[in-house]
Design an enzyme around this catalytic site. Structure first.
Site, PDB file in Angstrom:
ATOM      1  CD  GLN A 119      19.926 -10.037  30.749  1.00  0.00           C
ATOM      2  OE1 GLN A 119      18.865  -9.686  30.539  1.00  0.00           O
ATOM      3  NE2 GLN A 119      20.767  -9.451  31.164  1.00  0.00           N
ATOM      4  CG  ASP A 153      16.462  -5.292  25.229  1.00  0.00           C
ATOM      5  OD1 ASP A 153      16.561  -4.605  26.119  1.00  0.00           O
ATOM      6  OD2 ASP A 153      16.620  -6.559  25.047  1.00  0.00           O
ATOM      7  CE  LYS A 196      16.581  -6.703  32.334  1.00  0.00           C
ATOM      8  NZ  LYS A 196      17.453  -7.340  31.486  1.00  0.00           N
TER       9      LYS A 196
END
Ligand SMILES: NC(=O)C1=CN([C@@H]2O[C@H](COP(=O)(O)OP(=O)(O)OC[C@H]3O[C@@H](n4cnc5c(N)ncnc54)[C@H](OP(=O)(O)O)[C@@H]3O)[C@@H](O)[C@H]2O)C=CC1
Ligand SMILES: Nc1nc(=O)c2c([nH]1)NC[C@@H]1CN(c3ccc(C(=O)N[C@@H](CCC(=O)O)C(=O)O)cc3)C=[N+]21
Length: 297
Positions: free
Chosen positions: A98, A121, A54
């Site tokens: 995460q 997200d 990422k």
């Protein structure tokens, strides 16, 4: 019959290029780069790989990447304080924590602390609610990536029978919402579904998000169906001591029946990261007071 391959890797590369163009324009107009913060707690090797990838792709798209690697014994209070600091930081447009988090940290509490307008997200309950009622907001990256591949392949999805296997908050449920918003007839299957093969056989569109290696078999599919395989499962390879990735669909078998299918790797996975960059860019323009048009990217 042999299914067409849906090349998520190539589509993701194109999406990253489009993000890069708009990211350069953002920097020229706003005087700073769009910024993504990624927080990793602990040393899970798979998570470390994703986070590295990422960060690299964020920088390649002309955006700023801020990585926070916290030890596995970080307290929940310290993590929440870190998220609050990122919420308040004007150079941070998007925040990703995460998952999974260590057991002593309440994931829902952490997600609830992320400012909804930095929640790239799309996991915050405010964004889940916006998706459910059809308001603009952040949509989880994996299902949005699946939808992009489906629309690219099929054009309009209206009236098609879609079966989503899996009902998690991060993949199955938002995927079902997106397909419903496209006017599909949507069925959500899960571990308590009776006669899953018969349910899947109705589908023009199958999205498998289960986490069971090669569970979906060729004879579950309606001939010509479009199959999106979200599963990322590491299994033993033929060579001793080695592993390989497989999806939730028996790719070799399914390819003889499906009309089109995503591979694993190289399908949905690369789309997830490309959409994360896309969502970050959308957040940045909005945070700068110049929101992009809904279909700009
Ligand atoms: N490519 C990518 O970018 C991403 C890939 N993934 C992958 O996608 C997969 C799913 O992830 P996620 O949604 O987080 O997983 P979860 O474990 O949160 O959810 C799995 C879902 O599958 C259902 N399920 C489990 N067993 C069966 C079965 N035998 N028959 C039918 N349904 C079943 C569960 O049902 P129930 O609710 O009844 O328990 C549940 O709803 C995983 O392989 C994961 O690694 C995930 C995120 C991103
Ligand atoms: N807050 C949060 N957001 C996430 O989006 C999130 C997360 N946590 N936790 C873990 C899952 C999983 N996930 C993937 C991302 C990229 C690939 C990917 O790029 N896969 C490559 C292969 C990578 C490899 O070889 O290991 C592919 O399918 O081609 C896969 C899975 C994001 N997730």
């Amino acid at each position: 019959m042999s299914a067409a391959l849906i090349d998520g890797k190539a589509f993701a590369a194109g999406l990253r290029d489009r993000v890069g163009t708009l990211a350069a324009r953002f920097e020229a107009q706003v005087g700073r780069k769009a910024g993504l913060a990624v927080v990793l707690v602990g040393e899970d090797p798979a998570s470390q790989v994703y986070v590295r990838s990422k960060g690299k792709q964020t920088v390649e798209a002309g955006m700023a990447s801020f990585e926070y690697k916290l030890p596995a014994d970080t307290s929940e209070a310290d993590l929440l304080a870190r998220v609050e600091a990122l919420n308040a930081d004007p150079v941070i447009d998007g925040i990703l924590v995460q998952l999974p988090l260590p057991d002593h940290i309440d994931e829902q509490k952490v997600i609830a602390t992320i400012a909804p307008d930095k929640d790239v997200d799309g996991f915050h309950v405010v964004n889940a609610g916006r998706l459910a009622v059809g308001q603009p907001g952040f949509v989880p990256c994996t299902p949005l990536g699946c939808l992009m591949l489906l629309k690219d392949r099929l054009g309009t999805l209206a009236g098609r029978e879609a079966v989503v296997i899996g009902r998690s908050n991060i993949v199955g449920k938002p995927m079902a919402q997106l397909l419903l918003a496209e006017s599909c007839t949507v069925t959500v299957a899960h571990s308590r579904t009776a006669d899953l093969p018969a349910v899947v056989r109705r589908a023009d569109i199958v999205v498998a998000a289960v986490g069971r290696p090669e569970m979906v078999k060729a004879d579950w599919l309606k001939p010509g169906a479009t199959v999106i395989d979200v599963g990322i499962n590491r299994v033993a390879a033929a060579e001793p001591g080695k592993t390989r990735l497989v999806g939730d669909v028996d790719f070799t078998g399914a390819s003889t029946v499906a009309g089109a299918i995503t591979p694993v790797p190289g399908g949905v996975g690369p789309m997830t990261i490309a959409v994360l960059l896309r969502n970050t860019l959308v957040a940045a323009w909005r945070n700068a007071g110049q929101p992009l048009a809904p279909d700009a990217i």
